[in-house]
Scaffold this active site. Sequence first.
Site, PDB file in Angstrom:
ATOM      1  N   CYS A   1      38.411  63.777  47.203  1.00 53.69           N
ATOM      2  CA  CYS A   1      39.513  63.056  47.849  1.00 53.69           C
ATOM      3  C   CYS A   1      40.843  63.747  47.560  1.00 53.69           C
ATOM      4  CB  CYS A   1      39.546  61.615  47.357  1.00 53.69           C
ATOM      5  SG  CYS A   1      40.818  60.615  48.175  1.00 53.69           S
TER       6      CYS A   1
ATOM      7  N   CYS B   1      45.244  59.328  42.867  1.00 52.95           N
ATOM      8  CA  CYS B   1      45.148  58.065  42.123  1.00 52.95           C
ATOM      9  C   CYS B   1      44.760  58.376  40.672  1.00 52.95           C
ATOM     10  CB  CYS B   1      44.113  57.142  42.760  1.00 52.95           C
ATOM     11  SG  CYS B   1      44.390  56.841  44.530  1.00 52.95           S
TER      12      CYS B   1
ATOM     13  N   CYS C   1      41.184  57.590  39.151  1.00 46.68           N
ATOM     14  CA  CYS C   1      39.981  57.796  39.961  1.00 46.68           C
ATOM     15  C   CYS C   1      39.261  59.109  39.675  1.00 46.68           C
ATOM     16  CB  CYS C   1      40.343  57.714  41.436  1.00 46.68           C
ATOM     17  SG  CYS C   1      38.879  57.746  42.507  1.00 46.68           S
TER      18      CYS C   1
ATOM     19  N   CYS D   1      28.825  46.860  50.903  1.00 41.67           N
ATOM     20  CA  CYS D   1      30.085  47.572  51.098  1.00 41.67           C
ATOM     21  C   CYS D   1      29.862  49.073  50.968  1.00 41.67           C
ATOM     22  CB  CYS D   1      31.115  47.105  50.082  1.00 41.67           C
ATOM     23  SG  CYS D   1      32.759  47.815  50.370  1.00 41.67           S
TER      24      CYS D   1
ATOM     25  N   CYS E   1      30.858  45.434  54.697  1.00 39.92           N
ATOM     26  CA  CYS E   1      32.212  45.764  54.259  1.00 39.92           C
ATOM     27  C   CYS E   1      32.325  47.283  54.183  1.00 39.92           C
ATOM     28  CB  CYS E   1      32.488  45.126  52.898  1.00 39.92           C
ATOM     29  SG  CYS E   1      34.111  45.529  52.192  1.00 39.92           S
TER      30      CYS E   1
ATOM     31  N   CYS F   1      39.501  42.337  52.144  1.00 39.08           N
ATOM     32  CA  CYS F   1      39.190  42.305  50.713  1.00 39.08           C
ATOM     33  C   CYS F   1      40.249  43.151  50.035  1.00 39.08           C
ATOM     34  CB  CYS F   1      37.785  42.871  50.494  1.00 39.08           C
ATOM     35  SG  CYS F   1      37.356  43.162  48.763  1.00 39.08           S
TER      36      CYS F   1
ATOM     37  N   ARG G   1      36.693  38.240  42.854  1.00 37.50           N
ATOM     38  CA  ARG G   1      35.567  39.066  42.426  1.00 37.50           C
ATOM     39  C   ARG G   1      35.807  39.692  41.054  1.00 37.50           C
ATOM     40  NH1 ARG G   1      34.826  42.135  46.906  1.00 37.50           N
ATOM     41  NH2 ARG G   1      33.711  40.319  47.688  1.00 37.50           N
TER      42      ARG G   1
END
Length: 334
Positions: free
Chosen positions: A55, A59, A62, A99, A131, A191, A263
């Site tokens: 990616c 972040c 991550c 998801c 999802c 979400c 969640r």
Amino acid sequence: MKSIIRNDWSKAEIREIYHKPIFDLMYEAQSIHREFHKSSEVQVCTLLSVKTGGCKEDCSYCSQSAKYTTNVKPQKLMPTDEVLQKAKQAKENGSTRFCMGAAWREARDNRDFDRVLDMVSEINGMGMEVCATLGLLNEEQAQKLKEAGLYAYNHNIDTSREYYDKVITTRTFDDRIETIKNAQKAKISVCSGGIIGLGETEEDRISMLFTLSNLPEHPESVPVNALVAIEGTPMEGNDRVPVWDMIRMISTARILMPKAMVRLSAGRNEMPVSEQALCFMAGANSIFAGDELLTTPNPAEDKDKAMFDLLNLVPRPAYKGAAADKFEQVPEKV
């Protein structure tokens, strides 16, 4: 007296709730939880990384960022038949929501996106809530996902507006909000939650909840994640989040957004059953099942089944709840 759903919370009100004595806070959250939800029901979701690593985002928490050296090896989009098999296994193991996560900065109009649309359609046909979390979305892409049968789109805001650029610099907080709005325009259930343990202050946590609870429509699901510190990321040395911090976040989220599924997400692998039970008492009513959350460890399914038996919990049926009337339930294919 039934609680009123509000979208006009002030930070002062949220601050007062968040800092209540812990047992008073939990009692209020549990009382509101029982108004809107069956106390023994917990939504069981499965999260699969269908495209891992590489990616372009930075972040700081991550393992999938190409900017850091971690143990994650970039992989292309999984074959459709493998994803469908994983979804079938998840359903057999009791999950009602599946998801799919792709480590993209944004969804692009290409063959991979078309393949994801096919996956959404096929899994929707299994009778599961589908999802996806694919990064930034424009209005047209959101509409295509909706037409394919997507039930929910995950797009966490991660932290407060004020602290956001200390965590991520390759996109803005407003980029996040825009994607949430695009999903909601397409009538896709949203979400959206965040992560604690990023080095933020309690005021940042309050500000994050302020943003979520003042959206024109509350998220249908609010994941509360405890940072899993991953070697190779800038946050590898961050301390484990205390369970009482999770309880304060979960309880406050439950009070502010009574209808939402709250969640208990990342970090659950480090929590004994006693700590998870306290989180359920605080208003959590959703978990991710399976051995892995994208690239981080998660409790094994047999452990979760044992916990459900011990705590007398049962999986929440698919398509149940306030958002259900927005979606046509598709019968399972024979």
